[in-house]
Design an enzyme around this catalytic site. Sequence first.
Site, PDB file in Angstrom:
ATOM      1  N   TYR A 285     -20.580  95.039 -13.048  1.00 46.27           N
ATOM      2  CA  TYR A 285     -20.567  95.196 -14.508  1.00 46.27           C
ATOM      3  C   TYR A 285     -21.696  96.138 -14.922  1.00 46.27           C
ATOM      4  O   TYR A 285     -22.684  95.726 -15.549  1.00 46.27           O
ATOM      5  CB  TYR A 285     -20.743  93.838 -15.198  1.00 46.27           C
ATOM      6  CG  TYR A 285     -19.980  92.704 -14.574  1.00 46.27           C
ATOM      7  CD1 TYR A 285     -18.590  92.779 -14.383  1.00 46.27           C
ATOM      8  CD2 TYR A 285     -20.617  91.542 -14.156  1.00 46.27           C
ATOM      9  CE1 TYR A 285     -17.882  91.745 -13.797  1.00 46.27           C
ATOM     10  CE2 TYR A 285     -19.914  90.499 -13.576  1.00 46.27           C
ATOM     11  CZ  TYR A 285     -18.556  90.604 -13.394  1.00 46.27           C
ATOM     12  OH  TYR A 285     -17.866  89.567 -12.808  1.00 46.27           O
TER      13      TYR A 285
ATOM     14  N   PRO B  19     -19.160  77.428 -17.688  1.00 48.38           N
ATOM     15  CA  PRO B  19     -19.436  76.020 -18.003  1.00 48.38           C
ATOM     16  C   PRO B  19     -18.592  75.487 -19.156  1.00 48.38           C
ATOM     17  O   PRO B  19     -18.494  74.271 -19.335  1.00 48.38           O
ATOM     18  CB  PRO B  19     -20.924  76.027 -18.361  1.00 48.38           C
ATOM     19  CG  PRO B  19     -21.174  77.400 -18.878  1.00 48.38           C
ATOM     20  CD  PRO B  19     -20.303  78.296 -18.033  1.00 48.38           C
TER      21      PRO B  19
ATOM     22  N   GLY C 171     -13.877  79.127 -22.558  1.00 50.54           N
ATOM     23  CA  GLY C 171     -13.637  78.842 -23.976  1.00 50.54           C
ATOM     24  C   GLY C 171     -12.771  77.631 -24.244  1.00 50.54           C
ATOM     25  O   GLY C 171     -12.687  77.174 -25.388  1.00 50.54           O
TER      26      GLY C 171
ATOM     27  N   THR D  76     -14.538  74.700 -25.832  1.00 54.33           N
ATOM     28  CA  THR D  76     -14.985  74.855 -27.222  1.00 54.33           C
ATOM     29  C   THR D  76     -13.938  74.323 -28.183  1.00 54.33           C
ATOM     30  O   THR D  76     -14.208  74.145 -29.372  1.00 54.33           O
ATOM     31  CB  THR D  76     -15.250  76.335 -27.561  1.00 54.33           C
ATOM     32  OG1 THR D  76     -14.003  77.053 -27.556  1.00 54.33           O
ATOM     33  CG2 THR D  76     -16.212  76.976 -26.567  1.00 54.33           C
TER      34      THR D  76
END
Length: 335
Positions: free
Chosen positions: A63, A208, A212, A215
Amino acid sequence: MLTMDQRKLGASELVVPALGTDVASWGDKQAGYGTSHTREDILQTYRLCLDTGLTFFDTAEPYPASERLLGECLKVDHRPILIASKFAPPLTRFSRKRSLLDALDQSLARLEIKQIDLYQIHWPSPRLKVEELMDVLAEAVHAGKIRAVGVSNYSAPLLRQAHARLAQHEIALASNQVRYNLLHRYPETNGVLDACRELQVALIAYNPLEKGILTGKYRSQETSAPRQLNIFHRLDPFGDTRGSTPAVKRLLSPPRVLQRERLEPLFVVLEEIARTRKKTSAQVALNWLLMKDECVIPIPGAKNARQARENAGALGWQLTEEEHGRISQAEIASR
């Protein structure tokens, strides 16, 4: 003396925040860079991380835009941080162990620094032996280019090999970075967490919040998970479930983590505890992971100040044992 929100990076000399920040998506156009978030958003995110004590950042040489942006942030805001990066061994027959040193030099140049705090092997190499890679990493430590050595996506046996080889150089293996979260608990059963505890190796938990899902963003019927997320879970990279589930079944049936009706009872528990604690479900899920073991260091991503602020809200408090157990049992019941 360590505070509750600090953790030792294994047996190395490094002390890091209990929560790091994954910045792999910084500069990634597929992750929305240039549309959903900009360079200014990244700088605000970076500053907010430092303001809240989140000074540990994880990137990797695949990246390059992420490394450049992190280096730019460091030049603008001179407060001290800890940087982790990774070498991705080539997956072809042209792999050379010396390519690690070339990649390290390129990362140092993009970050515009002289030393990386934690340098990791991104995944096991099909061509290069663990011992060869550890020897080169030891060389980089002695040259002053890295402070600590880590691995990523290593099984328990490979972790032990890496640890033993580095010990011959009188260097501690600092960390193993693996996918670990409330919906992906394989490190608890495949020997990785036990090996980390035994050998004093930090377990850096990537994804973790399970990309998403934890969430609650895909909980609603009106919000569909992106196609690439569906494919990611069906293919199951790094093989945590490949031994127990036939490939055809994995590809044809929707993964559990994307079956709303199966996960809803778990989300209800997370939401109830979050409401009582005046936290978000994501903060509760991160705190659950932090409480699993003091060797665990989650690294959620953050592309804007709101996400960085929410991540920081997972620190400074603890679930009770009863709350932690309720969450664990709700996840088990969803399997």
